[in-house]
Design an enzyme around this catalytic site. Structure first.
Site, mmCIF file in Angstrom:
data_model
loop_
_atom_site.group_PDB
_atom_site.id
_atom_site.type_symbol
_atom_site.label_atom_id
_atom_site.label_comp_id
_atom_site.label_asym_id
_atom_site.label_seq_id
_atom_site.Cartn_x
_atom_site.Cartn_y
_atom_site.Cartn_z
ATOM 1 N N GLU A 93 -34.815 36.151 -29.575
ATOM 2 C CA GLU A 93 -35.500 35.577 -30.710
ATOM 3 C C GLU A 93 -35.986 36.662 -31.668
ATOM 4 O O GLU A 93 -36.207 37.807 -31.266
ATOM 5 C CB GLU A 93 -36.669 34.727 -30.244
ATOM 6 C CG GLU A 93 -37.596 35.460 -29.319
ATOM 7 C CD GLU A 93 -38.418 34.485 -28.488
ATOM 8 O OE1 GLU A 93 -39.552 34.204 -28.876
ATOM 9 O OE2 GLU A 93 -37.916 34.010 -27.457
ATOM 10 N N CYS A 106 -39.638 40.683 -37.114
ATOM 11 C CA CYS A 106 -39.934 41.201 -35.782
ATOM 12 C C CYS A 106 -38.639 41.103 -34.964
ATOM 13 O O CYS A 106 -38.126 40.004 -34.733
ATOM 14 C CB CYS A 106 -41.043 40.351 -35.170
ATOM 15 S SG CYS A 106 -41.481 40.818 -33.508
ATOM 16 N N CYS A 113 -37.093 42.005 -20.298
ATOM 17 C CA CYS A 113 -37.796 43.282 -20.369
ATOM 18 C C CYS A 113 -38.127 43.720 -18.948
ATOM 19 O O CYS A 113 -38.413 42.889 -18.082
ATOM 20 C CB CYS A 113 -39.089 43.129 -21.169
ATOM 21 S SG CYS A 113 -40.024 44.662 -21.342
ATOM 22 N N CYS A 117 -45.486 43.218 -18.203
ATOM 23 C CA CYS A 117 -46.903 43.030 -18.539
ATOM 24 C C CYS A 117 -47.246 41.576 -18.176
ATOM 25 O O CYS A 117 -46.509 40.662 -18.541
ATOM 26 C CB CYS A 117 -47.149 43.294 -20.019
ATOM 27 S SG CYS A 117 -46.697 44.976 -20.531
ATOM 28 N N CYS A 120 -47.142 38.703 -20.875
ATOM 29 C CA CYS A 120 -46.037 38.646 -21.842
ATOM 30 C C CYS A 120 -44.865 37.886 -21.250
ATOM 31 O O CYS A 120 -44.392 38.215 -20.153
ATOM 32 C CB CYS A 120 -45.623 40.060 -22.220
ATOM 33 S SG CYS A 120 -44.201 40.120 -23.324
ATOM 34 N N GLY A 163 -38.409 42.917 -25.243
ATOM 35 C CA GLY A 163 -37.832 44.176 -24.792
ATOM 36 C C GLY A 163 -38.689 45.369 -25.127
ATOM 37 O O GLY A 163 -39.686 45.263 -25.834
ATOM 38 N N GLU A 164 -38.293 46.502 -24.588
ATOM 39 C CA GLU A 164 -39.014 47.751 -24.811
ATOM 40 C C GLU A 164 -38.077 48.689 -25.587
ATOM 41 O O GLU A 164 -37.102 49.192 -25.029
ATOM 42 C CB GLU A 164 -39.427 48.346 -23.449
ATOM 43 C CG GLU A 164 -39.906 49.768 -23.480
ATOM 44 C CD GLU A 164 -41.003 50.050 -24.506
ATOM 45 O OE1 GLU A 164 -41.989 49.293 -24.582
ATOM 46 O OE2 GLU A 164 -40.860 51.047 -25.246
ATOM 47 N N SER A 195 -42.784 49.432 -31.516
ATOM 48 C CA SER A 195 -43.924 49.191 -30.631
ATOM 49 C C SER A 195 -43.509 49.470 -29.200
ATOM 50 O O SER A 195 -42.469 48.994 -28.735
ATOM 51 C CB SER A 195 -44.368 47.739 -30.788
ATOM 52 O OG SER A 195 -45.393 47.442 -29.874
ATOM 53 N N HIS A 220 -54.212 47.921 -25.341
ATOM 54 C CA HIS A 220 -54.841 46.780 -24.661
ATOM 55 C C HIS A 220 -56.009 47.116 -23.744
ATOM 56 O O HIS A 220 -56.658 46.208 -23.221
ATOM 57 C CB HIS A 220 -53.828 45.946 -23.879
ATOM 58 C CG HIS A 220 -52.648 45.492 -24.699
ATOM 59 N ND1 HIS A 220 -52.763 45.044 -25.984
ATOM 60 C CD2 HIS A 220 -51.319 45.435 -24.408
ATOM 61 C CE1 HIS A 220 -51.564 44.717 -26.449
ATOM 62 N NE2 HIS A 220 -50.671 44.947 -25.523
ATOM 63 N N ASN A 294 -52.145 35.434 -27.402
ATOM 64 C CA ASN A 294 -51.321 34.242 -27.507
ATOM 65 C C ASN A 294 -51.168 33.641 -26.112
ATOM 66 O O ASN A 294 -50.554 34.281 -25.252
ATOM 67 C CB ASN A 294 -49.934 34.711 -27.966
ATOM 68 C CG ASN A 294 -49.389 33.895 -29.077
ATOM 69 O OD1 ASN A 294 -49.634 32.696 -29.156
ATOM 70 N ND2 ASN A 294 -48.637 34.546 -29.934
ATOM 71 N N CYS A 337 -42.815 37.089 -28.273
ATOM 72 C CA CYS A 337 -42.955 37.508 -26.886
ATOM 73 C C CYS A 337 -42.150 36.678 -25.888
ATOM 74 O O CYS A 337 -42.585 36.439 -24.765
ATOM 75 C CB CYS A 337 -44.422 37.502 -26.456
ATOM 76 S SG CYS A 337 -45.560 37.997 -27.747
HETATM 77 N N1 SAH Z 1 -42.364 46.373 -25.311
HETATM 78 C C1 SAH Z 1 -42.972 46.685 -26.569
HETATM 79 C C2 SAH Z 1 -42.619 45.724 -27.697
HETATM 80 C C3 SAH Z 1 -42.619 44.248 -27.414
HETATM 81 S S1 SAH Z 1 -44.136 43.422 -27.190
HETATM 82 C C4 SAH Z 1 -44.480 46.784 -26.415
HETATM 83 O O1 SAH Z 1 -44.984 46.445 -25.359
HETATM 84 O O2 SAH Z 1 -45.135 47.238 -27.332
HETATM 85 C C5 SAH Z 1 -44.946 43.456 -28.750
HETATM 86 C C6 SAH Z 1 -46.446 43.348 -28.659
HETATM 87 O O3 SAH Z 1 -46.846 42.013 -28.304
HETATM 88 C C7 SAH Z 1 -47.056 44.257 -27.613
HETATM 89 O O4 SAH Z 1 -48.226 44.851 -28.119
HETATM 90 C C8 SAH Z 1 -47.388 43.278 -26.508
HETATM 91 O O5 SAH Z 1 -48.344 43.793 -25.635
HETATM 92 C C9 SAH Z 1 -47.829 42.077 -27.299
HETATM 93 N N2 SAH Z 1 -47.867 40.822 -26.560
HETATM 94 C C10 SAH Z 1 -47.031 40.394 -25.589
HETATM 95 N N3 SAH Z 1 -47.409 39.187 -25.129
HETATM 96 C C11 SAH Z 1 -48.502 38.855 -25.838
HETATM 97 C C12 SAH Z 1 -49.353 37.716 -25.818
HETATM 98 N N4 SAH Z 1 -49.156 36.700 -24.996
HETATM 99 N N5 SAH Z 1 -50.400 37.700 -26.710
HETATM 100 C C13 SAH Z 1 -50.605 38.725 -27.561
HETATM 101 N N6 SAH Z 1 -49.834 39.821 -27.618
HETATM 102 C C14 SAH Z 1 -48.796 39.885 -26.757
#
Ligand code: SAH
Length: 347
Positions: A93, A106, A113, A117, A120, A163-164, A195, A220, A294, A337
């Protein structure tokens, strides 16, 4: 003769593809113009090519194998989510966002991924595969084609989808070089953000390239104890190492860093943590984005209250840190996400 799709090739690669067919080199640049600047979806649109040439090209070349599987508009029109189908049947997406300055997209960099986390949705099922540079550019192309109907343009790229990015370093860098290149889509490095969870070797490598993009770190938490829980990659790359690499990046690129901080109720939003964060970041040229969390299905956590976010913001500000509370775009269309792809996968 068949080749990989044209979208995703550099101008030079298109020139080579033309030469390999015994055609004039300048045809390559002509194709690039049609594809990257005019977003042609069919050779028939390329009216300055003869009918015979169009027919010949369409016999053994394709423009792209990405396609729009679905499109959802949310946040009162400010966010549009695209589900993008890939050649192998998988999907990712991307989210188009409208801001005062224009449009930003985005982009996803992997299917799934590996970094898991807990809050996520992208990491919930692990990593399926890396995206190619062509598939990353394809996400831009599909959304930009839609905007073309209204004469509008995507001016910024944020590599913040599933993804990362630093775990798919080569392809991500190739896509950025192509976006920036002459004859390509014409989006400059200064309008791109990556990011990352904080992959230290990747950050160091990025610092050694002469590519002035913005580096955003998903922080975070202001200490290892809490961050180990929220961002498991922290166990491999602890905070002090991530910040040292980020400082190096800021110094070498001359760019200010961005830190992302998702505000999760009673998990990481206590005022003491804001004070700790203020001290941690005091010497870095940086800006903090507070992102209202979120809610996702597999995680019981909730977004922080408005008041907790305001207090956190004020404390950071008082510590001399630039801070913005990011608008939460797209939460009504399955957020970003990985939430949409997963829902699609379940149907
Ligand atoms: N892997 C990379 C990029 C993808 S995530 C990274 O971690 O930065 C993009 C951003 O969305 C990251 O800051 C991640 O921590 C955040 N994110 C993921 N799930 C989320 C959620 N449920 N609510 C808010 N931010 C979220």
């Amino acid at each position: 003769m068949s080749d990989r799709p044209l979208l995703g090739m550099t101008v030079e690669e298109m020139e080579d593809a033309m030469r390999a067919r015994g055609l004039a080199t300048f045809r390559g640049r002509q194709l690039a113009r049609w594809i990257y600047l005019r977003r042609a979806a069919d050779f028939e649109e390329m009216t300055d090519l003869s009918k015979d040439l169009r027919a010949r090209l369409s016999r053994d070349l394709t423009i792209t194998d990405v396609r729009e599987l679905g499109r959802w508009v949310g946040s009162g029109g400010a966010a549009t989510k695209y589900l993008v189908g890939l050649g192998d049947g998988s999907a990712v997406e991307s989210v188009l966002m409208r801001y005062d300055y224009g449009y930003s997209i985005c982009l996803s960099t992997q299917v799934g991924c590996a970094f898991a986390c807990p809050f996520c949705a992208s990491g919930a099922e692990g990593l399926h595969r890396d995206l190619t540079a062509a598939e990353i550019i394809g996400q831009w192309y599909l959304a930009q084609r839609r905007l073309d109907e209204r004469g509008e343009r995507i001016s910024r790229l944020v590599y913040m989808g599933s993804g990362e990015p630093l775990d798919n370093y080569e392809n991500v860098l190739d896509s950025m070089r192509l976006f920036h290149s002459s004859g390509g889509p014409g989006i400059g490095y200064r309008r791109m953000t990556i990011s990352t969870v904080g992959i230290v070797p990747g950050i160091r490598r990025l610092a050694s390239e002469d590519i002035p993009i913005t580096l955003a770190i998903s922080l975070h938490a202001p200490n290892d104890y809490l961050r180990n829980r929220l961002v498991p990659a922290n166990r491999t790359y602890p905070l002090a190492e991530v910040l040292a690499a980020a400082a190096e990046y800021a110094r070498d690129s001359g760019r200010r860093l961005t830190f992302e901080y998702a505000m999760i109720k009673d998990v990481n939003d206590h005022p003491d943590l804001a004070r700790e964060l203020g001290i941690l970041l005091a010497d870095l040229p940086c800006h903090v984005n507070l992102i209202p969390f979120n809610a996702v299905e597999e995680c019981p956590w909730e977004p922080s209250d408005r008041q907790a976010i305001d207090t956190f913001e004020r404390l950071l500000s008082m510590a001399g840190i630039g801070v913005t509370v990011r608008r939460s775009l797209g939460s009504d269309i399955g957020g970003a996400c990985g939430q949409l792809r997963r829902r699609f996968g379940e149907d």
